[in-house]
Design a protein around this motif. Sequence first.
Motif, PDB file in Angstrom:
ATOM      1  N   PRO A  55       0.820  -1.218   0.000  1.00 30.82           N
ATOM      2  CA  PRO A  55       0.000   0.000   0.000  1.00 30.82           C
ATOM      3  C   PRO A  55       0.857   1.273   0.000  1.00 30.82           C
ATOM      4  CG  PRO A  55       0.092  -0.886   2.214  1.00 30.82           C
ATOM      5  CD  PRO A  55       0.821  -1.876   1.338  1.00 30.82           C
ATOM      6  N   LEU A  56       1.626   1.474  -1.068  1.00 29.00           N
ATOM      7  CA  LEU A  56       2.479   2.657  -1.136  1.00 29.00           C
ATOM      8  C   LEU A  56       1.660   3.891  -1.465  1.00 29.00           C
ATOM      9  CD1 LEU A  56       5.657   1.477  -3.114  1.00 29.00           C
ATOM     10  CD2 LEU A  56       5.298   1.566  -0.643  1.00 29.00           C
ATOM     11  N   SER A  57       1.918   4.962  -0.718  1.00 30.87           N
ATOM     12  CA  SER A  57       1.319   6.245  -1.078  1.00 30.87           C
ATOM     13  C   SER A  57       2.197   6.946  -2.096  1.00 30.87           C
ATOM     14  CB  SER A  57       1.154   7.121   0.169  1.00 30.87           C
ATOM     15  OG  SER A  57       2.391   7.302   0.834  1.00 30.87           O
ATOM     16  N   SER A  58       3.510   6.643  -2.070  1.00 26.13           N
ATOM     17  CA  SER A  58       4.431   7.185  -3.067  1.00 26.13           C
ATOM     18  C   SER A  58       5.741   6.419  -3.032  1.00 26.13           C
ATOM     19  CB  SER A  58       4.683   8.683  -2.829  1.00 26.13           C
ATOM     20  OG  SER A  58       5.239   8.905  -1.549  1.00 26.13           O
ATOM     21  N   LEU A  59       6.455   6.479  -4.132  1.00 26.91           N
ATOM     22  CA  LEU A  59       7.789   5.889  -4.258  1.00 26.91           C
ATOM     23  C   LEU A  59       8.732   7.020  -4.646  1.00 26.91           C
ATOM     24  CD1 LEU A  59       9.738   3.420  -4.478  1.00 26.91           C
ATOM     25  CD2 LEU A  59       9.032   3.244  -6.879  1.00 26.91           C
ATOM     26  N   VAL A  60       9.714   7.301  -3.779  1.00 23.49           N
ATOM     27  CA  VAL A  60      10.630   8.419  -4.006  1.00 23.49           C
ATOM     28  C   VAL A  60      12.050   7.877  -4.144  1.00 23.49           C
ATOM     29  CG1 VAL A  60      11.500  10.621  -3.120  1.00 23.49           C
ATOM     30  CG2 VAL A  60       9.141   9.935  -2.638  1.00 23.49           C
ATOM     31  N   LEU A  61      12.692   8.171  -5.273  1.00 26.61           N
ATOM     32  CA  LEU A  61      14.047   7.700  -5.546  1.00 26.61           C
ATOM     33  C   LEU A  61      14.974   8.903  -5.681  1.00 26.61           C
ATOM     34  CD1 LEU A  61      13.181   5.036  -8.291  1.00 26.61           C
ATOM     35  CD2 LEU A  61      13.232   4.733  -5.799  1.00 26.61           C
ATOM     36  N   LEU A  62      15.987   8.977  -4.814  1.00 28.08           N
ATOM     37  CA  LEU A  62      16.939  10.081  -4.826  1.00 28.08           C
ATOM     38  C   LEU A  62      18.320   9.578  -5.243  1.00 28.08           C
ATOM     39  CD1 LEU A  62      15.998  11.890  -1.472  1.00 28.08           C
ATOM     40  CD2 LEU A  62      15.179  12.386  -3.787  1.00 28.08           C
ATOM     41  N   ASN A  63      18.862  10.154  -6.307  1.00 36.02           N
ATOM     42  CA  ASN A  63      20.211   9.856  -6.768  1.00 36.02           C
ATOM     43  C   ASN A  63      20.452   8.362  -6.975  1.00 36.02           C
ATOM     44  OD1 ASN A  63      22.764  10.694  -7.576  1.00 36.02           O
ATOM     45  ND2 ASN A  63      23.644  10.557  -5.524  1.00 36.02           N
ATOM     46  N   PRO A  64      19.577   7.695  -7.736  1.00 33.61           N
ATOM     47  CA  PRO A  64      19.791   6.261  -7.970  1.00 33.61           C
ATOM     48  C   PRO A  64      20.976   6.017  -8.891  1.00 33.61           C
ATOM     49  CG  PRO A  64      17.972   7.061  -9.295  1.00 33.61           C
ATOM     50  CD  PRO A  64      18.372   8.203  -8.396  1.00 33.61           C
ATOM     51  N   PHE A  65      21.489   4.798  -8.911  1.00 32.45           N
ATOM     52  CA  PHE A  65      22.629   4.464  -9.760  1.00 32.45           C
ATOM     53  C   PHE A  65      22.184   4.277 -11.213  1.00 32.45           C
ATOM     54  CE2 PHE A  65      24.342   4.361  -5.862  1.00 32.45           C
ATOM     55  CZ  PHE A  65      24.876   3.222  -5.321  1.00 32.45           C
ATOM     56  N   THR A  66      22.990   4.715 -12.151  1.00 28.09           N
ATOM     57  CA  THR A  66      22.694   4.514 -13.573  1.00 28.09           C
ATOM     58  C   THR A  66      23.853   3.882 -14.324  1.00 28.09           C
ATOM     59  OG1 THR A  66      23.449   6.770 -14.088  1.00 28.09           O
ATOM     60  CG2 THR A  66      21.088   6.468 -13.638  1.00 28.09           C
ATOM     61  N   HIS A  67      25.080   4.109 -13.841  1.00 23.14           N
ATOM     62  CA  HIS A  67      26.245   3.623 -14.573  1.00 23.14           C
ATOM     63  C   HIS A  67      27.457   3.622 -13.649  1.00 23.14           C
ATOM     64  CE1 HIS A  67      29.200   3.075 -17.756  1.00 23.14           C
ATOM     65  NE2 HIS A  67      29.814   4.178 -17.367  1.00 23.14           N
ATOM     66  N   VAL A  68      28.344   2.648 -13.851  1.00 17.92           N
ATOM     67  CA  VAL A  68      29.576   2.585 -13.065  1.00 17.92           C
ATOM     68  C   VAL A  68      30.707   3.227 -13.870  1.00 17.92           C
ATOM     69  CG1 VAL A  68      31.271   1.093 -11.955  1.00 17.92           C
ATOM     70  CG2 VAL A  68      28.842   0.491 -11.892  1.00 17.92           C
ATOM     71  N   ASP A  69      31.178   4.397 -13.434  1.00 18.85           N
ATOM     72  CA  ASP A  69      32.312   5.029 -14.092  1.00 18.85           C
ATOM     73  C   ASP A  69      33.587   4.701 -13.314  1.00 18.85           C
ATOM     74  OD1 ASP A  69      32.158   6.543 -11.820  1.00 18.85           O
ATOM     75  OD2 ASP A  69      31.850   8.465 -12.844  1.00 18.85           O
TER      76      ASP A  69
END
Length: 226
Positions: free
Chosen positions: A195-209
């Motif tokens: 029962p999520l009221s919202s899903l908040v993603l801050l600074n997720p990973f996208t690529h390994v440099d």
Amino acid sequence: SSHRKPAAGKGLRARSATPLSSPKKGVKTGNRPASAAQMGSKPVAKAQPIPEGEIPFSGARMREGDPEYRTVDGDTTFKYAVLNRIPKGRHVHRFVVLDDLFDSFEDTRSFFSRFVSTHKDAQVLIVKYPGQSGTSFDTSSPLNNTFLASKTLSLLRSLDRTKTFATSSSPFTLLGIGNGANIALSIHTSAPSLPLSSLVLLNPFTHVDSRLEMHLRSWISSFGLS
């Protein structure tokens, strides 16, 4: 040979969507902090598998929000804290926080303690997932998003079942930061009925440099996974 393990590195823009796994077998305890801020964190010593539930606390808890430990099976132990256990107000706003791998428990607790002190109708669950200081896990299993999401869901159900933190009947916000954002997204996709009221993603990973790779190799060395 190279092995995949949890991606981490606070404040980096380039990140990996899938953490790297640990090559060794057996139960690994996160007893070596990944950053200087975690040096005060105390690991859970577990000589043999124990039943699911709360791990006995060996000292007096001085205040609300002090760390607690709970195992969701015989091998996987979480470190967590509930802030504002008795929220006030007609409508309670609940938050489950999965922070970055290198964030310290003390800093995360301090930040959200200020938040609940001014928002009495808010309740916050801070979760330190396996691989962080004060946790343990079976290193024969890949330490990736799927594994961490599955075990975190087990923790949420355990806390809900014991009425420590409601997640089955009360809407809550799932907040993921850095590597925690990857886990939060995996939780949502694997358990859409939450029962999520919202899903908040801050600074997720996208690529390994190259810079993040350096931090990951340092992480491997710190936890003795190489």
